[in-house]
Scaffold this active site. Structure first.
Site, PDB file in Angstrom:
ATOM      1  N   GLU A  80       0.822  -1.215   0.000  1.00 28.68           N
ATOM      2  CA  GLU A  80       0.000   0.000   0.000  1.00 28.68           C
ATOM      3  C   GLU A  80       0.851   1.259   0.000  1.00 28.68           C
ATOM      4  OE1 GLU A  80      -3.189   2.814   0.483  1.00 28.68           O
ATOM      5  OE2 GLU A  80      -2.867   0.908  -0.542  1.00 28.68           O
ATOM      6  N   HIS A  84       2.629   1.927  -3.293  1.00 27.64           N
ATOM      7  CA  HIS A  84       1.668   2.518  -4.230  1.00 27.64           C
ATOM      8  C   HIS A  84       1.538   4.027  -3.985  1.00 27.64           C
ATOM      9  CE1 HIS A  84      -1.760   2.992  -6.812  1.00 27.64           C
ATOM     10  NE2 HIS A  84      -2.543   3.348  -5.809  1.00 27.64           N
ATOM     11  N   HIS A 135     -11.896   5.742  -8.640  1.00 33.35           N
ATOM     12  CA  HIS A 135     -10.440   5.903  -8.562  1.00 33.35           C
ATOM     13  C   HIS A 135      -9.764   5.238  -9.766  1.00 33.35           C
ATOM     14  CE1 HIS A 135      -6.727   6.910  -6.668  1.00 33.35           C
ATOM     15  NE2 HIS A 135      -6.381   5.673  -6.389  1.00 33.35           N
ATOM     16  N   HIS A 143     -21.048  -7.408 -17.280  1.00 37.60           N
ATOM     17  CA  HIS A 143     -19.710  -7.096 -17.795  1.00 37.60           C
ATOM     18  C   HIS A 143     -19.336  -8.047 -18.934  1.00 37.60           C
ATOM     19  CE1 HIS A 143     -15.559  -5.837 -17.931  1.00 37.60           C
ATOM     20  NE2 HIS A 143     -15.129  -7.048 -17.639  1.00 37.60           N
ATOM     21  N   HIS A 201      -5.305  -7.962 -17.178  1.00 35.12           N
ATOM     22  CA  HIS A 201      -6.609  -7.509 -17.686  1.00 35.12           C
ATOM     23  C   HIS A 201      -6.768  -6.004 -17.461  1.00 35.12           C
ATOM     24  CE1 HIS A 201     -10.355  -8.692 -19.447  1.00 35.12           C
ATOM     25  NE2 HIS A 201     -11.077  -8.149 -18.479  1.00 35.12           N
TER      26      HIS A 201
END
Length: 389
Positions: free
Chosen positions: A112, A115, A185, A296, A354
């Site tokens: 985290e 990032h 986000h 989706h 992906h």
């Protein structure tokens, strides 16, 4: 164990210092590589480098989410009020001991915070781009020169947007992975990629007239529809990921042994609710997760078909064959990674790929649009050398 305040800005200066350190390397590289080049060339080089690092940041953000590390540090912008997990060892150890498989572990805390460090570094690079563009724009206006750099308002919009992204990053933590916030986000990160791609292409066009290419109006319309549907499909994909609905269907092309499984669309697409719950506080049903996944999947058929047609039509235009091949290649990657997510039980590599494929399609379609746009002849000038960047 004391619960940390959700917003603790005391480590913010240290976090910004870390961003400056991380940005120093790319800035030095861009300056040394283009020290004899003109302003537009330097700004283009730095923009492309920032685009590349932002793409990496999007991938690492996906890795952070997919490893359940989004709450590895439960406060923002630091970790238990510290600038790194090193200073928060005691708090992290206590949280990990209380819940060994919970959201806070030493590994997840580092993921985290890395990032956040990368995001801060990208923010510094975008700030430098904006400031340099404004300084050069003002210098050229004083000298009465032509438009040797891109309008500074694009760089300003990018700077504002990266600040908005930072706010959404904070809300992602403080609102405990609220699905709508996490999806926004992700979308914001991809919009940031589009902004940087547009600027990189425009800088190319300033010093290279061949960077603009003719594109028939019908193909532009087709690309526009493809881009709009791609944005919707990416939002649906983000909704699948943030609701952990990937494994609602574990076979292809059918789902749960049916072409139309039991689905609860009302619950599945209730946007403003906490993770795993309805707005009424009840647990979301499996039928709702199935609806999220299957919509989706159905959308993927439409978008992939439209992008395949676009790639085929572009390939018939000699100037666009390279773009067509790139679009077709990324489409194949998207199909294979999406299929792997379903039939192989959502492996981490396939899931990250992906997201990367979706980001690559955003960059490619933005590049097509920006390259096809005409640049006024007066802007196609050879830039003068200056000490910018």
């Amino acid at each position: 164990m004391d619960v940390p305040a959700l917003y603790d800005l005391s480590p913010a200066l240290r976090l910004m210092a870390m961003g400056l350190v991380l940005a120093a390397g790319p800035l030095a590289w861009a300056w040394l590589r283009n020290r004899r080049a003109g302003t537009a060339r330097r700004l283009q080089s730095l923009t492309v480098l920032t685009l590349f690092l932002t793409f990496d940041l999007v991938l690492f953000g996906a890795f952070t989410r997919l490893t359940d590390s989004g709450l590895g540090c439960p406060d923002w912008p630091g970790c238990y009020g510290k600038a790194s997990p090193v200073g928060a060892r005691a708090e992290i150890s206590a949280a990990q001991e209380a819940m060994p498989t919970g959201p806070v572990t030493h590994g997840k805390a580092w993921i985290e915070m890395i990032h956040r460090y990368l995001a801060t570094g990208v923010g510094v690079l975008i700030l430098v781009l904006a400031l340099t563009t404004w300084i050069e724009h003002a210098r050229q206006r004083r000298q009465g020169g032509g438009a040797h750099v891109l309008s500074p308002w694009w760089a300003t919009l990018t700077l504002v947007w990266v600040c908005v992204q930072g706010a959404f990053g904070a809300l992602t933590v403080t609102m405990k992975l609220f699905p709508a916030i996490v999806t926004l986000h992700l979308m914001g990160g991809l919009f940031l990629l589009a902004l940087l791609t547009l600027q990189a292409v425009r800088y190319s066009q300033l010093h290279d007239a061949t960077a603009s290419r003719e594109l028939p109006s019908r193909l532009r319309s087709l690309a526009g529809w493809a881009a709009a549907l791609l944005a919707l499909q990416i939002a649906l994909g983000g909704w699948v990921s943030t609701n952990y609905a990937v494994l609602a269907c574990t076979e292809f092309p059918m789902c749960q042994g049916s072409w139309w499984p039991e689905m609860n669309f009302r619950q599945g697409f209730e946007l403003w609710r906490a993770l795993g719950l309805t707005s009424g506080g009840e647990h979301i049903t499996f039928a709702a997760l199935t609806a999220i996944h299957y919509v989706h999947r159905l959308g993927a058929y439409v978008v992939m078909g439209l992008l395949a047609v676009l790639a085929w039509r572009l390939h018939r235009q000699p100037a666009w064959r390279s773009a067509a091949r790139w679009i077709a290649g990324v489409l194949l990657l998207q199909f294979l990674s999406g299929l792997s997510n379903v039939v192989l039980g959502w492996p981490l590599l396939a899931a990250v790929l992906h997201t990367g494929g979706a980001a690559a399609l955003v960059v490619l379609l933005t590049w097509v649009f920006a390259s096809a746009a005409r640049v006024p002849v007066g802007q196609r000038v050879t830039p003068v050398s200056s000490p910018a960047v």
